[in-house]
Write an enzyme that holds these catalytic residues in place. Sequence first.
Site, PDB file in Angstrom:
ATOM      1  N   GLY A 118       0.852  -1.184   0.000  1.00 43.50           N
ATOM      2  CA  GLY A 118       0.000   0.000   0.000  1.00 43.50           C
ATOM      3  C   GLY A 118       0.881   1.225   0.000  1.00 43.50           C
ATOM      4  N   ASP A 134      -2.459  -9.021  -0.931  1.00 44.71           N
ATOM      5  CA  ASP A 134      -3.500  -8.047  -0.605  1.00 44.71           C
ATOM      6  C   ASP A 134      -3.061  -6.673  -1.093  1.00 44.71           C
ATOM      7  OD1 ASP A 134      -5.812  -6.885   0.851  1.00 44.71           O
ATOM      8  OD2 ASP A 134      -4.274  -6.101   2.210  1.00 44.71           O
ATOM      9  N   ASP A 190      -3.493  -2.756  -1.142  1.00 43.46           N
ATOM     10  CA  ASP A 190      -4.054  -1.692  -0.302  1.00 43.46           C
ATOM     11  C   ASP A 190      -3.792  -0.338  -0.960  1.00 43.46           C
ATOM     12  OD1 ASP A 190      -5.143  -0.287   1.828  1.00 43.46           O
ATOM     13  OD2 ASP A 190      -3.341  -0.414   3.049  1.00 43.46           O
ATOM     14  N   GLU A 241      -4.899   3.016  -1.685  1.00 45.13           N
ATOM     15  CA  GLU A 241      -5.916   3.880  -1.091  1.00 45.13           C
ATOM     16  C   GLU A 241      -6.012   5.253  -1.756  1.00 45.13           C
ATOM     17  OE1 GLU A 241      -5.570   4.136   3.138  1.00 45.13           O
ATOM     18  OE2 GLU A 241      -5.109   2.007   3.370  1.00 45.13           O
ATOM     19  N   MET A 292     -12.693  -0.799   4.275  1.00 43.70           N
ATOM     20  CA  MET A 292     -11.985  -0.042   5.304  1.00 43.70           C
ATOM     21  C   MET A 292     -12.962   0.841   6.075  1.00 43.70           C
ATOM     22  SD  MET A 292      -8.465   0.930   3.272  1.00 43.70           S
ATOM     23  CE  MET A 292      -9.290   1.737   1.885  1.00 43.70           C
ATOM     24  N   TYR A 324     -13.130   1.028   9.500  1.00 43.91           N
ATOM     25  CA  TYR A 324     -12.381   1.606  10.618  1.00 43.91           C
ATOM     26  C   TYR A 324     -13.270   2.068  11.773  1.00 43.91           C
ATOM     27  CZ  TYR A 324      -8.412   1.630   7.422  1.00 43.91           C
ATOM     28  OH  TYR A 324      -7.420   1.252   6.552  1.00 43.91           O
TER      29      TYR A 324
END
Length: 199
Positions: free
Chosen positions: A83, A116, A118, A120, A180, A182
Amino acid sequence: MKNIIGQYFYIADEDSRTWEVKFRSDIPFDKLTRLYIAFAEIVNGNLTYASTTHQPPDKERIANLVNACKNVNPLDEIFITSGTEAAPYLTAAKYPDAFADSVVKFLRDNKLDGYDMDWENGLDKDALNKLLTALRSALDAAGKTDGKTYGLTLAVWQYASQGGYDLATIANNVDEINIMSYGTGLSLPNCVQSYSGFP
């Protein structure tokens, strides 16, 4: 679909939270079905270790986690995560097959079960589509050779509209998405509903 209990493990040192503090004998690997190791980096379009200066090195940290986790529960899946910024992914998307091959090599070298993504910030739908398509093809081919299934997951924003995702391409190439949320107080069912194009 099986239930997944996952945890992200950030392997970098964080001030006083050094590797010696983080990598403890009482980590409850037995409570997990999947461990996400964060982070690897994308450098010049290839997946590689985030740091070459850590002591112990990232490769050794990953090996320690894999061995500890598998010793407690051999069925746990272990994924590597990369990410979060746009530039490395945009570079990788220029040569998506080469990037996908580097992911396969990273997984094999570290005895991991999946990757994975990530991504963003600064999402680019076309670049993401190229990467996911190439990854699915390379992971499936590697899995056939290795006699196992390599997983592919994608971290996504709370609502599909936030990322401008191509849900059809995601659905055709990714095994799961990780929303996500959170704990922001948003309605998780509403978040999930926004991804209704994902089977």
